[in-house]
Motif scaffolding. Structure first.
Motif, PDB file in Angstrom:
ATOM      1  N   GLU A   1      53.992  37.218  32.383  1.00  0.00           N
ATOM      2  CA  GLU A   1      52.595  36.808  32.230  1.00  0.00           C
ATOM      3  C   GLU A   1      51.897  37.085  33.559  1.00  0.00           C
ATOM      4  O   GLU A   1      52.283  36.559  34.596  1.00  0.00           O
ATOM      5  CB  GLU A   1      52.510  35.323  31.874  1.00  0.00           C
ATOM      6  N   PHE A   2      50.882  37.947  33.510  1.00  0.00           N
ATOM      7  CA  PHE A   2      50.137  38.346  34.701  1.00  0.00           C
ATOM      8  C   PHE A   2      48.801  37.615  34.742  1.00  0.00           C
ATOM      9  O   PHE A   2      48.042  37.675  33.770  1.00  0.00           O
ATOM     10  CB  PHE A   2      49.862  39.862  34.690  1.00  0.00           C
ATOM     11  N   LYS A   3      48.534  36.959  35.855  1.00  0.00           N
ATOM     12  CA  LYS A   3      47.233  36.327  36.091  1.00  0.00           C
ATOM     13  C   LYS A   3      46.700  36.912  37.396  1.00  0.00           C
ATOM     14  O   LYS A   3      47.231  36.626  38.460  1.00  0.00           O
ATOM     15  CB  LYS A   3      47.356  34.814  36.172  1.00  0.00           C
ATOM     16  N   ILE A   4      45.655  37.736  37.276  1.00  0.00           N
ATOM     17  CA  ILE A   4      45.122  38.455  38.436  1.00  0.00           C
ATOM     18  C   ILE A   4      43.666  38.069  38.618  1.00  0.00           C
ATOM     19  O   ILE A   4      42.864  38.197  37.677  1.00  0.00           O
ATOM     20  CB  ILE A   4      45.252  39.981  38.242  1.00  0.00           C
ATOM     21  N   THR A   5      43.318  37.589  39.818  1.00  0.00           N
ATOM     22  CA  THR A   5      41.936  37.220  40.111  1.00  0.00           C
ATOM     23  C   THR A   5      41.531  37.778  41.463  1.00  0.00           C
ATOM     24  O   THR A   5      42.370  37.985  42.340  1.00  0.00           O
ATOM     25  CB  THR A   5      41.744  35.689  40.126  1.00  0.00           C
ATOM     26  N   GLY A   6      40.246  38.014  41.610  1.00  0.00           N
ATOM     27  CA  GLY A   6      39.714  38.523  42.864  1.00  0.00           C
ATOM     28  C   GLY A   6      38.576  39.484  42.602  1.00  0.00           C
ATOM     29  O   GLY A   6      37.838  39.332  41.622  1.00  0.00           O
ATOM     30  N   HIS A   7      38.441  40.480  43.457  1.00  0.00           N
ATOM     31  CA  HIS A   7      37.382  41.475  43.287  1.00  0.00           C
ATOM     32  C   HIS A   7      37.871  42.841  43.752  1.00  0.00           C
ATOM     33  O   HIS A   7      38.776  42.939  44.596  1.00  0.00           O
ATOM     34  CB  HIS A   7      36.123  41.081  44.072  1.00  0.00           C
ATOM     35  N   VAL A   8      37.282  43.885  43.168  1.00  0.00           N
ATOM     36  CA  VAL A   8      37.534  45.255  43.606  1.00  0.00           C
ATOM     37  C   VAL A   8      36.207  45.866  44.015  1.00  0.00           C
ATOM     38  O   VAL A   8      35.146  45.495  43.511  1.00  0.00           O
ATOM     39  CB  VAL A   8      38.208  46.102  42.505  1.00  0.00           C
ATOM     40  N   ASN A   9      36.274  46.800  44.938  1.00  0.00           N
ATOM     41  CA  ASN A   9      35.080  47.478  45.405  1.00  0.00           C
ATOM     42  C   ASN A   9      34.957  48.792  44.648  1.00  0.00           C
ATOM     43  O   ASN A   9      35.863  49.624  44.694  1.00  0.00           O
ATOM     44  CB  ASN A   9      35.163  47.717  46.912  1.00  0.00           C
TER      45      ASN A   9
END
Length: 181
Positions: free
Chosen positions: A59-67
């Motif tokens: 189970e992948f939980k990915i948070t944040g931001h990309v430019n």
């Protein structure tokens, strides 16, 4: 530079229970891949692995931001990412991808590298047409979705309405079509 082996999970030595891993996906991570989808970013990936005798459930939980670069103005901006994905890995006679989120590996497989999966999930979360936030109009209602603002003329030019009759010279083909009513 970061090595892709940092994303190996040694499944052969794990006991049958739930295991948790945390990864940081930063500019060095995205440089591992030959891509022009994004310029960089900072994401936190929390991976929960539930191992059984017959199945591995990631189970992948990915948070944040990309430019990313805006397709309209070519300005760079940070696009927020919030991903919840499930990857199932089962044991079988051949190593293959059965479905988008189902893999089959050999029973003697020692480790699984999840770097490509992490990158693919981030890539799929980025929209095909990337528009800077200034091109969206935010509604006062928090439940309403953003409305895309599109104009092809200047701000002072009024929009043409079909119901409005113009006294000025128009295209004569449209005048003939209007008479067909």
């Amino acid at each position: 530079m970061r090595k892709i082996t940092e994303f190996d999970i040694q499944i052969a030595t794990l006991s049958n229970k739930v295991h948790e891993y945390d990864f940081v996906l930063d500019n060095a991570f995205f440089e591992l891949f030959d891509q022009n989808l994004l310029n960089g970013g900072l994401l936190r990936a929390h991976v929960i692995l539930d191992k059984t005798d017959l199945l591995l459930q990631f189970e992948f939980k990915i948070t944040g931001h990309v430019n990313v670069t805006c397709d309209r103005s070519l300005d760079e901006f940070d696009y927020p990412i919030n991903i919840d994905e499930l990857l199932l890995v089962r044991y079988g006679a051949v190593e293959t991808e059965l479905d988008d989120n189902v893999l089959q590996i050999l029973p003697g497989t020692q480790s699984i590298n999840i770097a490509q999966h992490l990158f693919d999930y981030v890539g799929l979360a980025i929209p095909i047409k990337k528009l800077h936030p200034r091109f969206y109009e935010v509604d006062e209602d928090p439940d309403a979705e953003n409305i895309l603002i599109y104009t092809s003329g200047s701000a002072n030019t009024p929009a043409d309405d079909d119901d409005q009759d113009d006294d000025g010279a128009g295209d004569p083909r449209w005048d003939i079509l209007k008479k067909l009513k």
